[in-house]
Design a protein around this motif. Sequence first.
Motif, short mmCIF file in Angstrom:
data_model
loop_
_atom_site.label_atom_id
_atom_site.label_comp_id
_atom_site.label_asym_id
_atom_site.label_seq_id
_atom_site.Cartn_x
_atom_site.Cartn_y
_atom_site.Cartn_z
N VAL A 21 0.87 -1.18 0.00
CA VAL A 21 0.00 0.00 0.00
C VAL A 21 0.91 1.22 0.00
O VAL A 21 1.80 1.34 0.83
N ALA A 22 0.68 2.09 -0.93
CA ALA A 22 1.49 3.30 -1.02
C ALA A 22 0.84 4.42 -0.21
O ALA A 22 -0.38 4.45 -0.03
N LYS A 23 1.67 5.31 0.28
CA LYS A 23 1.16 6.47 1.02
C LYS A 23 0.18 7.23 0.15
O LYS A 23 0.44 7.48 -1.03
N GLY A 24 -0.97 7.55 0.72
CA GLY A 24 -1.97 8.32 -0.01
C GLY A 24 -2.99 7.47 -0.74
O GLY A 24 -3.94 7.99 -1.31
N ASP A 25 -2.81 6.13 -0.75
CA ASP A 25 -3.80 5.27 -1.40
C ASP A 25 -5.15 5.44 -0.72
O ASP A 25 -5.24 5.57 0.49
N LYS A 26 -6.21 5.44 -1.50
CA LYS A 26 -7.57 5.57 -0.99
C LYS A 26 -8.29 4.24 -1.13
O LYS A 26 -8.12 3.52 -2.12
N PHE A 27 -9.12 3.93 -0.13
CA PHE A 27 -9.89 2.71 -0.16
C PHE A 27 -11.37 3.04 -0.08
O PHE A 27 -11.75 4.04 0.52
N SER A 28 -12.20 2.19 -0.67
CA SER A 28 -13.64 2.42 -0.62
C SER A 28 -14.37 1.07 -0.62
O SER A 28 -13.79 0.02 -0.90
N LEU A 29 -15.65 1.11 -0.33
CA LEU A 29 -16.48 -0.09 -0.33
C LEU A 29 -16.56 -0.71 -1.73
O LEU A 29 -16.80 -1.91 -1.87
N ASN A 30 -16.37 0.09 -2.78
CA ASN A 30 -16.42 -0.43 -4.15
C ASN A 30 -15.32 -1.44 -4.41
O ASN A 30 -15.42 -2.27 -5.31
N GLN A 31 -14.24 -1.40 -3.61
CA GLN A 31 -13.13 -2.33 -3.79
C GLN A 31 -13.36 -3.66 -3.06
O GLN A 31 -12.60 -4.60 -3.24
N CYS A 32 -14.39 -3.74 -2.23
CA CYS A 32 -14.67 -4.95 -1.47
C CYS A 32 -15.19 -6.05 -2.39
O CYS A 32 -15.87 -5.77 -3.38
N PRO A 33 -14.89 -7.32 -2.05
CA PRO A 33 -15.40 -8.43 -2.87
C PRO A 33 -16.93 -8.45 -2.83
O PRO A 33 -17.54 -8.19 -1.80
N LYS A 34 -17.53 -8.79 -3.97
CA LYS A 34 -18.99 -8.73 -4.10
C LYS A 34 -19.69 -10.07 -3.90
O LYS A 34 -20.90 -10.12 -3.78
N ASN A 35 -18.94 -11.17 -3.89
CA ASN A 35 -19.56 -12.49 -3.69
C ASN A 35 -18.59 -13.40 -2.94
O ASN A 35 -17.44 -13.04 -2.69
#
Length: 147
Positions: free
Chosen positions: A126-140
């Motif tokens: 993970v690089a400094k400043g990386d953003k995470f969101s729920l859209n990146q979560c597995p869907k199934n």
Amino acid sequence: MALVAHFDLELHQMDVKTAFLNGDIDETICMVQPENFESGDPKNMVCKLTKSIYGLKQASRMLHETKRFLSKNFEMKDLGDASFVLGIQIQRDRSRDILGLSQRSYIDKVLKRFGMQDNKPGDTPVAKGDKFSLNQCPKNNLKVKEM
């Protein structure tokens, strides 16, 4: 903690053995400002208390008086200089004006619980400043297992 470091205050811990009995105060209680810690006109300023226990961290004499008062009125254990708070280690170097916090013991405890205490550290992808969101979560379930 920031104020303790900035103003080079004492930081001590006391354990109240019956803290659950010392709840909110229903009555109106006012107190004058502590001696040698007055701000403005001390005759016209008071503190309105809403809790039954307050920790005062001022001059060394005030610290010891406060500890004696609390120990006389509550079943307390004096833990001395604060070294751990909620599993976080407090590291202090007054000569360099440093107050540091470490979660190493907590991390070691978690690693041991999962049998990973002998694992070697590695870089985190993970690089400094990386953003995470729920859209990146597995869907199934398949995507969860892949993860």
